[in-house]
Enzyme design. Structure first.
Site, mmCIF file in Angstrom:
data_model
loop_
_atom_site.group_PDB
_atom_site.id
_atom_site.type_symbol
_atom_site.label_atom_id
_atom_site.label_comp_id
_atom_site.label_asym_id
_atom_site.label_seq_id
_atom_site.Cartn_x
_atom_site.Cartn_y
_atom_site.Cartn_z
ATOM 1 C CG ASP A 94 51.982 -32.528 73.089
ATOM 2 O OD1 ASP A 94 53.174 -32.740 73.378
ATOM 3 O OD2 ASP A 94 51.608 -32.239 71.935
ATOM 4 N NE ARG A 108 54.553 -33.365 70.778
ATOM 5 C CZ ARG A 108 53.947 -33.556 69.608
ATOM 6 N NH1 ARG A 108 54.623 -34.010 68.575
ATOM 7 N NH2 ARG A 108 52.659 -33.270 69.473
#
Length: 196
Positions: free
Chosen positions: A126, A128
Site C-alpha cells: 500500500d 497511499r
C-alpha cells in the site's frame, strides 16, 4: 500549503446535490476532490470518508473489489444525514497507478492475491498517503470527523495530522463471489477491520 483549493460547483447525483470542491496538490501534481453536503464549519463532528480513486470499481462497476460499493454507501449515508464529506483522492490501485493495477490484476488472474501482486511488481502492498487531507479539511473548516472506514491506517493518518477521529463507522458493503478472497486478504494482510 501544498494542497490548495481551485474551485467549487454543484454536483447533482442520484443521492442528492453535493458541493464539489477541486484541489491541487502541488507537491505530487495530483488533483483531488471533496464532495460535501451541509454546513461543515460549525465545529460539530462531520461524517467523513477518505476514498482513494478506483476507476475500475467506481466507474466501471468491477466486482473484483468493494470500492464502488463503498463510495456509493458513503454518499447515501451523507445524504441521509444531510451533512458530510467524501474526500476523493487520486491514488489509484493503492498508489501504484491504473496501468500497474491492470498488471497486478493479471497476476491475480494467475493466482496471486492483491498484496502479492503489488509486491511482484516491485511495490509495497500500500503506497497511499493522506497528507493532502489536512489542507482539504482545513479549507472546509473540519476539525473532528466520524470516519467511514474499515482501514485503521486511515484513522492513524488523520490523527497524526491533528484531525480528531471521534468514531469509526464500518462500511462493509459490496461483498460478492468475485471479491471474497480480496476482502479476506485485506483483513489478513492489510489489517482491515471486518465484523468489528
Amino acid at each position: 500549503m501544498s494542497t490548495s483549493h481551485v474551485s467549487s460547483s454543484l454536483l447533482p447525483t442520484p443521492y442528492g446535490t453535493f458541493d464539489m470542491h477541486g484541489f491541487v496538490d502541488s507537491e505530487m501534481g495530483k488533483e483531488h476532490l471533496v464532495l460535501s453536503m451541509g454546513v461543515l464549519n460549525d465545529g460539530a463532528t462531520v461524517l467523513t470518508r477518505l476514498h482513494s480513486e478506483c476507476l475500475t470499481g467506481d466507474a466501471l462497476f468491477s466486482l473484483r473489489c468493494d470500492c464502488g460499493s463503498q463510495l456509493q454507501e458513503a454518499l447515501k449515508r451523507i445524504a441521509k444525514e444531510g451533512r458530510g464529506v467524501v474526500l476523493y483522492l487520486r491514488q489509484e490501485g493503492r498508489g501504484i497507478g491504473l496501468l500497474n493495477k491492470i498488471k497486478a490484476y493479471n497476476l491475480q488472474d494467475q493466482g496471486a492475491d492483491t498484496v502479492e501482486a503489488n509486491q511482484r511488481l516491485g511495490f509495497d502492498a500500500d503506497l497511499r498517503h493522506y497528507d493532502m487531507t489536512k489542507d482539504m479539511l482545513d479549507h472546509l473548516g473540519i476539525k473532528e470527523v466520524i470516519l467511514m472506514t474499515n482501514n485503521p491506517k486511515k484513522i492513524k493518518a488523520l490523527t497524526d495530522l491533528g484531525i480528531v477521529v471521534t468514531q469509526r463507522q464500518a462500511i462493509e458493503v459490496g461483498e460478492n463471489s468475485h471479491n471474497t478472497d480480496y476482502l479476506a486478504t485485506k483483513a489478513s494482510k492489510l489489517d482491515h477491520l471486518f465484523g468489528q
